[in-house]
Scaffold this motif. Structure first.
Motif, PDB file in Angstrom:
ATOM      1  N   ASN A  69       5.806  11.037  -1.527  1.00 37.12           N
ATOM      2  CA  ASN A  69       5.689  12.029  -0.463  1.00 37.12           C
ATOM      3  C   ASN A  69       4.554  12.993  -0.796  1.00 37.12           C
ATOM      4  N   GLY A  70       4.078  13.704   0.217  1.00 33.82           N
ATOM      5  CA  GLY A  70       3.032  14.691  -0.016  1.00 33.82           C
ATOM      6  C   GLY A  70       1.656  14.106  -0.185  1.00 33.82           C
ATOM      7  N   SER A  71       1.403  12.958   0.420  1.00 31.26           N
ATOM      8  CA  SER A  71       0.087  12.331   0.355  1.00 31.26           C
ATOM      9  C   SER A  71      -0.191  11.660   1.690  1.00 31.26           C
ATOM     10  N   ASP A  72      -1.399  11.856   2.212  1.00 33.87           N
ATOM     11  CA  ASP A  72      -1.756  11.316   3.526  1.00 33.87           C
ATOM     12  C   ASP A  72      -3.160  10.723   3.491  1.00 33.87           C
ATOM     13  N   ALA A  73      -3.524  10.097   4.612  1.00 29.49           N
ATOM     14  CA  ALA A  73      -4.898   9.657   4.898  1.00 29.49           C
ATOM     15  C   ALA A  73      -5.382   8.497   4.047  1.00 29.49           C
ATOM     16  N   GLY A  74      -4.473   7.829   3.325  1.00 30.92           N
ATOM     17  CA  GLY A  74      -4.859   6.644   2.571  1.00 30.92           C
ATOM     18  C   GLY A  74      -4.832   5.397   3.442  1.00 30.92           C
ATOM     19  N   TYR A  75      -5.424   4.325   2.943  1.00 30.96           N
ATOM     20  CA  TYR A  75      -5.434   3.069   3.697  1.00 30.96           C
ATOM     21  C   TYR A  75      -4.014   2.591   3.967  1.00 30.96           C
ATOM     22  N   LYS A  76      -3.175   2.607   2.946  1.00 31.68           N
ATOM     23  CA  LYS A  76      -1.781   2.181   3.107  1.00 31.68           C
ATOM     24  C   LYS A  76      -1.066   3.045   4.138  1.00 31.68           C
ATOM     25  N   ASP A  77      -1.311   4.354   4.093  1.00 32.32           N
ATOM     26  CA  ASP A  77      -0.669   5.274   5.032  1.00 32.32           C
ATOM     27  C   ASP A  77      -1.046   4.919   6.473  1.00 32.32           C
ATOM     28  N   TRP A  78      -2.345   4.738   6.679  1.00 30.41           N
ATOM     29  CA  TRP A  78      -2.823   4.410   8.027  1.00 30.41           C
ATOM     30  C   TRP A  78      -2.275   3.069   8.493  1.00 30.41           C
ATOM     31  N   PHE A  79      -2.276   2.078   7.617  1.00 23.25           N
ATOM     32  CA  PHE A  79      -1.805   0.746   8.005  1.00 23.25           C
ATOM     33  C   PHE A  79      -0.342   0.802   8.443  1.00 23.25           C
ATOM     34  N   ILE A  80       0.483   1.480   7.665  1.00 20.93           N
ATOM     35  CA  ILE A  80       1.903   1.579   8.015  1.00 20.93           C
ATOM     36  C   ILE A  80       2.075   2.315   9.341  1.00 20.93           C
ATOM     37  N   GLN A  81       1.398   3.441   9.489  1.00 19.69           N
ATOM     38  CA  GLN A  81       1.534   4.228  10.715  1.00 19.69           C
ATOM     39  C   GLN A  81       1.011   3.463  11.925  1.00 19.69           C
ATOM     40  N   ARG A  82      -0.093   2.758  11.755  1.00 15.19           N
ATOM     41  CA  ARG A  82      -0.733   2.076  12.883  1.00 15.19           C
ATOM     42  C   ARG A  82       0.024   0.827  13.311  1.00 15.19           C
ATOM     43  N   PHE A  83       0.495   0.034  12.349  1.00 15.23           N
ATOM     44  CA  PHE A  83       1.070  -1.269  12.686  1.00 15.23           C
ATOM     45  C   PHE A  83       2.577  -1.357  12.469  1.00 15.23           C
ATOM     46  N   ARG A  84       3.154  -0.338  11.801  1.00 13.03           N
ATOM     47  CA  ARG A  84       4.589  -0.348  11.499  1.00 13.03           C
ATOM     48  C   ARG A  84       4.988  -1.609  10.731  1.00 13.03           C
ATOM     49  N   LYS A  85       4.124  -1.996   9.803  1.00 11.56           N
ATOM     50  CA  LYS A  85       4.346  -3.165   8.954  1.00 11.56           C
ATOM     51  C   LYS A  85       4.325  -2.722   7.488  1.00 11.56           C
ATOM     52  N   PRO A  86       4.862  -3.544   6.581  1.00  6.83           N
ATOM     53  CA  PRO A  86       4.852  -3.156   5.165  1.00  6.83           C
ATOM     54  C   PRO A  86       3.435  -2.987   4.619  1.00  6.83           C
ATOM     55  N   GLY A  87       3.212  -1.879   3.970  1.00  9.90           N
ATOM     56  CA  GLY A  87       1.934  -1.611   3.321  1.00  9.90           C
ATOM     57  C   GLY A  87       2.186  -1.043   1.935  1.00  9.90           C
ATOM     58  N   PHE A  88       1.304  -1.359   0.997  1.00  6.07           N
ATOM     59  CA  PHE A  88       1.535  -0.967  -0.394  1.00  6.07           C
ATOM     60  C   PHE A  88       0.238  -0.497  -1.050  1.00  6.07           C
ATOM     61  N   THR A  89       0.343   0.585  -1.789  1.00  5.65           N
ATOM     62  CA  THR A  89      -0.700   0.963  -2.734  1.00  5.65           C
ATOM     63  C   THR A  89      -0.195   0.573  -4.111  1.00  5.65           C
ATOM     64  N   VAL A  90      -0.953  -0.262  -4.792  1.00  8.16           N
ATOM     65  CA  VAL A  90      -0.560  -0.727  -6.125  1.00  8.16           C
ATOM     66  C   VAL A  90      -1.485  -0.087  -7.151  1.00  8.16           C
ATOM     67  N   GLU A  91      -0.899   0.641  -8.078  1.00  6.33           N
ATOM     68  CA  GLU A  91      -1.657   1.274  -9.159  1.00  6.33           C
ATOM     69  C   GLU A  91      -1.581   0.364 -10.387  1.00  6.33           C
ATOM     70  N   LEU A  92      -2.627  -0.437 -10.566  1.00  5.56           N
ATOM     71  CA  LEU A  92      -2.651  -1.418 -11.646  1.00  5.56           C
ATOM     72  C   LEU A  92      -2.909  -0.752 -12.995  1.00  5.56           C
ATOM     73  N   GLY A  93      -2.272  -1.284 -14.030  1.00  2.74           N
ATOM     74  CA  GLY A  93      -2.567  -0.857 -15.393  1.00  2.74           C
ATOM     75  C   GLY A  93      -2.103   0.555 -15.704  1.00  2.74           C
ATOM     76  N   ILE A  94      -2.309   0.930 -16.956  1.00  3.23           N
ATOM     77  CA  ILE A  94      -1.940   2.268 -17.418  1.00  3.23           C
ATOM     78  C   ILE A  94      -3.033   2.770 -18.351  1.00  3.23           C
TER      79      ILE A  94
END
Length: 402
Positions: free
Chosen positions: A348-373
């Motif tokens: 929560n508390g994050s907007d305007a990302g590609y995943k955010d837009w995709f979910i809002q626009r298409f109402r389909k599953p979208g994921f941001t994956v943070e690879l590695g550490i």
């Protein structure tokens, strides 16, 4: 020692890789190279001879066994050890010189992976696997192509992008590596880590943009020289620092991860960055940057059933957005986390990302994956693990046929 004159695009790692050395070998002979952020064309380096591996023949060895042990061809072994294939030199106790192991993969990472590497590897992949097709979704600010790869012929569409943030460039070869492994397994008719690529190909079409921010990636890896576009502005935006290794934005100082029309105004206000910067400047308007606009246009042209934006780092999977996500998203995220060992996180508390837009626009599953550490840019040594984790995550999505 041999003398080498640096050219544009050279880095310590790239020079080392071309000469069969490690970066440490190069810096050992040129200590000054480790004290400056980048190499500059015309600088002279002194390179040691490449160290050679050696092997003492054991009882029962023959040329074929030794070649297989070190992943080299028999011809290469014979070239450095005349007579080894006839058995004349393959006697116990004989010391052989072992040639460098050749990579059997198209996509390999021995140094920084930049726009030229993407271009070269795409050419090799589509030549080797004609069912993988290439295209371009547009161009970056500096005119570099935004490459698109397509594999599969199914009715469901999966959109994946990588290297949206410049210093997260290691995500790019991770995506490229998965496409190669998918193509190789499909071509051979074999399974891949328990998955069936022929089913992927039948049910899904994968659209992949392996390097969404090529200008920024090149800036991180090579720096900027006088006379190059935006030279003065970039130094100003970077507070006079010559190193750009921390840079996330595109070449105009706009963070492409904050460029999409999903509560963009709120994200802009939250970030509070008024102008071009290494990170967190949302730009003058949503989709003002050609890289972000091209990604959005692709998804509009081929509406997706799922989308993944590959970032680094953290070992986390973000799956929700303001309640716009469909009910199945949480279950999908749990399966992706189980497949990869990552943690599914409700963010929560994050907007305007590609995943955010995709979910809002298409109402389909979208994921941001943070690879590695670790700290970006992540080290090359992490590539193989990250590439596997990328594949396990994407494979889990492609195997979801519900």
């Amino acid at each position: 020692m041999q003398q080498y004159i640096a050219r544009r695009g050279d880095t310590v790692s790239r020079i080392a890789a071309r000469h069969g050395l490690t970066p440490e070998h190069v810096i050992q002979g040129n200590p000054w190279a480790g004290r400056q952020p980048y190499l500059y064309p015309g600088q002279i380096l002194f390179l040691p001879s490449a160290p050679r591996r050696r092997y003492s023949v054991q009882e029962g060895d023959d040329a074929g066994l030794i070649a297989a042990l070190f992943n080299v061809s028999i011809d290469e072994l014979e070239m450095l050890n005349p007579g080894v294939t006839s058995g004349r030199c393959c006697i116990p106790g004989k010391v052989l010189v072992i040639p460098p192991a050749a990579s059997r993969s198209v996509v390999s990472v021995r140094s920084e992976y930049g726009p030229d590497d993407v271009e070269e590897d795409i050419g090799k992949l589509v030549a080797k696997y004609p069912f993988v097709t290439r295209d371009s979704i547009g161009a970056s600010v500096l005119g570099k192509p935004l490459h698109l790869l397509r594999i599969g012929s199914g009715p469901r569409h999966l959109h994946v992008n990588a290297a949206l943030h410049a210093n997260e460039w290691l995500t790019s070869p991770c995506l490229m590596s998965f496409i190669e492994q998918y193509a190789a397994a499909y071509d051979a008719g074999r399974a891949w880590h328990g998955h069936r690529p022929e089913e992927w190909h039948k049910h899904w079409t994968l659209w992949a943009v392996p390097m969404a921010n090529p200008d920024g990636v090149e800036l991180v890896q090579e720096g900027v020289l006088p006379g190059q576009p935006h030279y003065e502005e970039l130094l100003q935006w970077n507070c006079g620092r010559r190193s750009f290794r921390h840079w996330k934005a595109n070449i105009r100082g706009v963070d492409l991860g904050d460029q999409f029309p999903a509560h963009w105004e709120e994200e802009q206000a939250r970030r509070g960055v008024p102008g071009p910067a290494p990170r967190d400047y949302s730009g003058p308007a949503p989709l003002s940057e050609p890289e972000a606009a091209a990604l959005a246009a692709l998804a509009e042209q081929y509406p997706g059933d799922a989308a993944v934006s590959l970032h680094s780092q953290g070992g986390e999977i973000y799956w929700n957005y303001r309640g716009y996500e469909p009910p199945e998203s949480k279950g999908w995220a749990a399966r992706l986390a189980a497949a990869s060992g990552y943690r599914a996180v409700e963010l929560n508390g994050s907007d305007a990302g590609y995943k955010d837009w995709f979910i809002q626009r298409f109402r389909k599953p979208g994921f941001t994956v943070e690879l590695g550490i670790g700290k970006n840019p992540l080290p090359l040594a992490d590539f193989e693990d990250m590439a596997l984790e990328t594949g396990l995550i994407l494979g889990a999505i492609l195997s979801n046929l519900k």
